[in-house]
Structures are given as C-alpha cells and as structure tokens.
Write an enzyme that holds these catalytic residues in place. Structure first.
Site, short mmCIF file in Angstrom:
data_model
loop_
_atom_site.label_atom_id
_atom_site.label_comp_id
_atom_site.label_asym_id
_atom_site.label_seq_id
_atom_site.Cartn_x
_atom_site.Cartn_y
_atom_site.Cartn_z
N ASP A 1 0.70 -1.42 -0.34
CA ASP A 1 0.03 0.38 -0.17
C ASP A 1 1.04 1.11 -0.01
OD1 ASP A 1 0.80 -0.82 2.38
OD2 ASP A 1 -0.97 -1.20 3.45
N ASP B 1 -8.73 -4.71 14.69
CA ASP B 1 -10.41 -5.05 13.73
C ASP B 1 -10.32 -6.11 12.35
OD1 ASP B 1 -9.38 -3.46 11.84
OD2 ASP B 1 -10.18 -1.95 11.56
N GLU C 1 -10.22 -2.34 5.33
CA GLU C 1 -10.99 -1.77 6.60
C GLU C 1 -11.91 -3.01 6.29
OE1 GLU C 1 -9.70 -0.66 8.81
OE2 GLU C 1 -7.98 1.36 7.93
N HIS D 1 -8.44 -5.75 10.03
CA HIS D 1 -8.04 -5.61 8.68
C HIS D 1 -6.39 -5.93 8.05
CE1 HIS D 1 -6.20 -2.12 10.17
NE2 HIS D 1 -5.00 -2.14 9.42
#
Length: 261
Positions: free
Chosen positions: A67, A136, A143, A138
């Site tokens: 990313d 979470d 996400e 991800h």
C-alpha cells in the site's frame, strides 16, 4: 490455513525469514510482497542477517509494495516507498529497479491503481506476500466490510488511523494524508503464499476471528481461509484466544521438517 505459534516476535521473524530464504534459493528472482509497520521488522532483520552471513543471496529478488499514501511524492521520507527502501531494499542489497509499487502521487489515482494491478500480473504474480493485521481484522488498508473480491484501489483513512500515524509526521495530523492506495483483498489472494505475522494480546481477537471465525467481510483477514497456501504466525499473546491452539502446536511440531511453512 496453517497456524504456527511461536514464543515471541523474534522467533516468528526468524521462521518467516527462513521461509523467504528457502524461496529465494529455489527462485532467485522471486517477487516478495512486503508490508510496512513495526510488526514485520523482525522478519526483515532476520533476513538481512542471513544475507550478511552469506546464507542467501537476495540481489536478484524483487519487492512489491502492499500500500501507499496518496499525495506524497515518492521521495518523501514517510512515503511507504521510502520506508521500504530504508528497511528492506537497502539492507537486502536490492536496487530500486527491482521495486514494484503504485504511484501515490499520480494525477489519476484510479488509473494508477489499475496500472499497479496490471504490473503485478506482468511480473508473474507475487510469490510470497507478507501481511500484518489490525485489531479490527484489516489487512493492508482493507478495513472491515471491504469486498473480499476487491482489487487495488483508493481508500479513505479513518480519523483514528490518521491520529495513530501522526507520530511519523512530527505529531502533526494535518500532514497525514487522507487517502491511500492499497492492494485489494482479491489482489492479495492471488499471491502464491500468504504469510501473516501477528504479535501481542491486542491482536488476539482479530487472529481468532481470522482463523476460527466465519469468512466474512467484517473481518477482512478471514479471506485467508480461502487461500490454498496461507500461513498465520502468532506469538503466545496473539494466540491466546484460539480455541484450537493445542491442535495447532501439535500439528506443527509433528510435521516433516522438510515441509517448511
């Protein structure tokens, strides 16, 4: 999915680095997908130690980025391209000519996303993709509720993520970009081997959901269950919520040594 429980982050880094070294010995120009952040640093340090000891030659290996921030020039010290140059390419003796990454400074970001997906395909695909995981669930910047078929695309950072990342920008959240380019889950799943490293009790719930929960967009990392060769390496803290921890320990301790991960 194989789950390997190790004593600590250093042991996880050594295990994964040796898997990467074995791959490079078999395929010197292997395309390695890498991630930023603190979690994978023990991997890069262990692999660098092998290079310096003459145990593996990484000079022909290629590196692919997971990313990148949107709007930062490539030469900005906190662009992920610059970070990976410092933490991965230079220590391993790999030149920027062997680096693949999206253009976060492109005028047409959507075109840059499509171009990077195509570049990975032209390069023959990623041989081994390193992944971290958020609390979470991800992976990359995918996400919760990201499409499990998603491709490389632009994503908007949450305010909390920008607050967390402000420490890399002199504590000034105004300097933290609002958007990133990230490989999508569908793109990530095309790598031939996925290796996720998670450490600390703070990741325990996410690891349990990834490994033992249902495949669901609410936990993007659970998509690894769909992959034919996915390895999850966790320390005792990150493994603390796994119901089948004893089974995972038993199967790894009894597998053939030549099999690797």
């Amino acid at each position: 999915m194989e789950v390997v429980i190790v004593p600590d982050a250093a042991a996880g880094g050594e295990l994964i680095a040796e898997a990467m070294a074995q791959l490079i010995r078999q395929k010197p120009d292997a395309l390695l997908g890498v991630a930023t952040g603190s979690t994978p640093l023990p991997i890069y340090q262990a692999l660098t130690a092998k290079v310096r000891a003459g145990a593996v030659d990484t000079s022909r290996a290629r590196i692919a980025q997971l990313d990148e921030y949107v709007g930062l020039p490539a030469e900005h010290p906190e662009s992920y391209r610059s970070v990976l140059q410092r933490e991965v390419l230079e220590p391993l003796g790999i030149g920027m000519g062997a680096f693949l990454g999206p253009d976060g400074a492109a005028e047409d970001v959507q075109a840059a996303c499509k171009a990077y997906d195509a570049e990975l395909t032209r390069a023959g695909g990623v041989d081994l993709q390193l992944l971290g995981i958020g609390t979470d669930g991800h992976i990359g910047f995918n996400e919760p509720c990201s499409s499990l078929a998603s491709r490389t695309r632009i994503k908007t950072l949450t305010e909390q993520t920008r607050v967390d990342n402000a420490r890399f920008f002199d504590g000034d959240i105004a300097q933290v970009p609002h958007h990133v380019i990230t490989q999508g889950i569908g793109t990530i799943l095309e790598a031939r081997h996925l290796v996720l490293l998670a450490t600390g009790e703070g990741k325990a719930d996410a690891v349990a959901a990834t490994v033992e929960g249902p495949v669901a967009a609410v936990c993007p990392a659970s998509a690894l269950q769909l992959h034919p060769h996915a390895t999850v390496v966790v320390d005792e803290g990150a493994a603390s919520k796994l119901k089948f921890a004893d089974y995972f320990r038993y199967t790894f301790s009894n597998k053939p040594g030549w099999q690797g991960i």
